[in-house]
Design a protein around this motif. Sequence first.
Motif, PDB file in Angstrom:
ATOM      1  N   UNK A 265       0.815  -1.214   0.000  1.00 51.77           N
ATOM      2  CA  UNK A 265       0.000   0.000   0.000  1.00 51.77           C
ATOM      3  C   UNK A 265       0.847   1.262   0.000  1.00 51.77           C
ATOM      4  N   UNK A 266       1.881   1.301   0.812  1.00 47.91           N
ATOM      5  CA  UNK A 266       2.686   2.518   0.905  1.00 47.91           C
ATOM      6  C   UNK A 266       3.348   2.835  -0.428  1.00 47.91           C
ATOM      7  N   UNK A 267       3.757   1.806  -1.145  1.00 52.99           N
ATOM      8  CA  UNK A 267       4.358   2.016  -2.463  1.00 52.99           C
ATOM      9  C   UNK A 267       3.325   2.544  -3.452  1.00 52.99           C
ATOM     10  N   UNK A 268       2.130   2.002  -3.407  1.00 52.62           N
ATOM     11  CA  UNK A 268       1.065   2.465  -4.290  1.00 52.62           C
ATOM     12  C   UNK A 268       0.669   3.904  -3.947  1.00 52.62           C
ATOM     13  N   UNK A 269       0.578   4.187  -2.664  1.00 50.56           N
ATOM     14  CA  UNK A 269       0.198   5.530  -2.229  1.00 50.56           C
ATOM     15  C   UNK A 269       1.239   6.561  -2.653  1.00 50.56           C
ATOM     16  N   UNK A 270       2.480   6.151  -2.717  1.00 49.09           N
ATOM     17  CA  UNK A 270       3.546   7.066  -3.143  1.00 49.09           C
ATOM     18  C   UNK A 270       3.364   7.498  -4.593  1.00 49.09           C
ATOM     19  N   UNK A 271       2.615   6.727  -5.352  1.00 49.32           N
ATOM     20  CA  UNK A 271       2.342   7.073  -6.740  1.00 49.32           C
ATOM     21  C   UNK A 271       1.140   7.983  -6.930  1.00 49.32           C
ATOM     22  N   UNK A 272       0.435   8.305  -5.845  1.00 49.59           N
ATOM     23  CA  UNK A 272      -0.715   9.202  -5.937  1.00 49.59           C
ATOM     24  C   UNK A 272      -0.259  10.611  -6.325  1.00 49.59           C
TER      25      UNK A 272
ATOM     26  N   UNK B 165      -0.331  14.730  -6.074  1.00 56.68           N
ATOM     27  CA  UNK B 165      -0.293  15.596  -4.883  1.00 56.68           C
ATOM     28  C   UNK B 165      -1.683  16.024  -4.435  1.00 56.68           C
ATOM     29  N   UNK B 166      -2.560  16.351  -5.392  1.00 61.47           N
ATOM     30  CA  UNK B 166      -3.891  16.800  -4.975  1.00 61.47           C
ATOM     31  C   UNK B 166      -4.694  15.684  -4.335  1.00 61.47           C
ATOM     32  N   UNK B 167      -4.423  14.427  -4.706  1.00 59.69           N
ATOM     33  CA  UNK B 167      -5.090  13.310  -4.050  1.00 59.69           C
ATOM     34  C   UNK B 167      -4.622  13.189  -2.600  1.00 59.69           C
ATOM     35  N   UNK B 168      -3.328  13.345  -2.368  1.00 57.82           N
ATOM     36  CA  UNK B 168      -2.811  13.322  -0.994  1.00 57.82           C
ATOM     37  C   UNK B 168      -3.496  14.411  -0.162  1.00 57.82           C
ATOM     38  N   UNK B 169      -3.686  15.575  -0.750  1.00 55.50           N
ATOM     39  CA  UNK B 169      -4.340  16.678  -0.025  1.00 55.50           C
ATOM     40  C   UNK B 169      -5.800  16.336   0.270  1.00 55.50           C
ATOM     41  N   UNK B 170      -6.479  15.752  -0.708  1.00 53.88           N
ATOM     42  CA  UNK B 170      -7.886  15.396  -0.500  1.00 53.88           C
ATOM     43  C   UNK B 170      -8.043  14.307   0.557  1.00 53.88           C
ATOM     44  N   UNK B 171      -7.124  13.337   0.560  1.00 58.92           N
ATOM     45  CA  UNK B 171      -7.191  12.278   1.573  1.00 58.92           C
ATOM     46  C   UNK B 171      -6.891  12.835   2.958  1.00 58.92           C
ATOM     47  N   UNK B 172      -5.986  13.788   3.023  1.00 56.03           N
ATOM     48  CA  UNK B 172      -5.701  14.427   4.308  1.00 56.03           C
ATOM     49  C   UNK B 172      -6.939  15.163   4.810  1.00 56.03           C
TER      50      UNK B 172
END
Length: 310
Positions: free
Chosen positions: A133-140, A142-149
């Motif tokens: 999962x962490x490897x897959x999440x690293x491919x997200x 930037x705006x997806x990381x912000x939305x998930x936060x």
Amino acid sequence: MEHTIAYINHSAIDKQRWNQLVLASHNSLAYAHTDMLDAMSPGWDALIACDYVAVMPLTWRSKLGIKYLCQPAFCQQLGIFSAAPIPAPLVEAFLRKASLHFRLIEIWLNYGSPIQESATSATNFILPLQSGYESLKAGYKNDLHKNLARTQKFDLIYSSTNNVDLAIENYQMLYGGNMGYRKQDYESLATLCKKWLTSGKCFVREVHLKNKSENSAMDSLLAIGLFLKDAHRIYNIASSTLPNGRTMEANHFLFDQLIREFAGQDLLLDFEGSDLPGVARFYQKFGPQNQPFSFWKSNRLPAVMRWWKK
């Protein structure tokens, strides 16, 4: 091989051999399983080459007494399936054979078929889930990381259910007007999915907002997804985000949690599209690959009849 391609009527198809071939195909897809074809295109026929070395479902309908080939609802791509890679001449041979039986053909050929010169390419995003999962999440993006936060501000719950009807009802209500599917298409999909629930070939995931009221412990639905699953991939067959869910990024949360759930397994997440700009931008946030497929059309109807469409 062209001369060994036979037109086989529905009643003469060996469904056990068919499913064995589709499962073993290098381009295997759940849409070509006989259960799916029986549900979404009852009475389908087939082209079969060299005693089940390669097959092609013929998902036909009839209008004004004329049989024609069209794409069944919820079956994104079909075409030819074979254990060996499919060369362009074999695709051409199958399409020529189909054209002998149908004056009008409008179908989507699967990603494993070389794109024909006269065909139109379409986008389909897939995400290999073999990495953690962490490897897959690293491919997200930037705006997806912000939305998930941002979702962390809400009390969102990701859960597993068997509520096929709720998933289909929401999909039909929110997006049905743009899809052109018939009432019976939704009913057929529901029947198939309920059958496949018991074997794990179908599952439902929901996102709820926990009601913190002291007087109520009920959840409110924000997003729901109906997925198919085979030995190779998970198919986003009908996912919906309710209006309240959009303001809370529930669709981002749904797919992120789905990826977390299945990360590390030898599967692909098939987002099922899309060439629609807004939908494409959403899927691209997850860092997928494009696995294009193609639309092929042949219209040999008499000129006076070319006005009608399926």
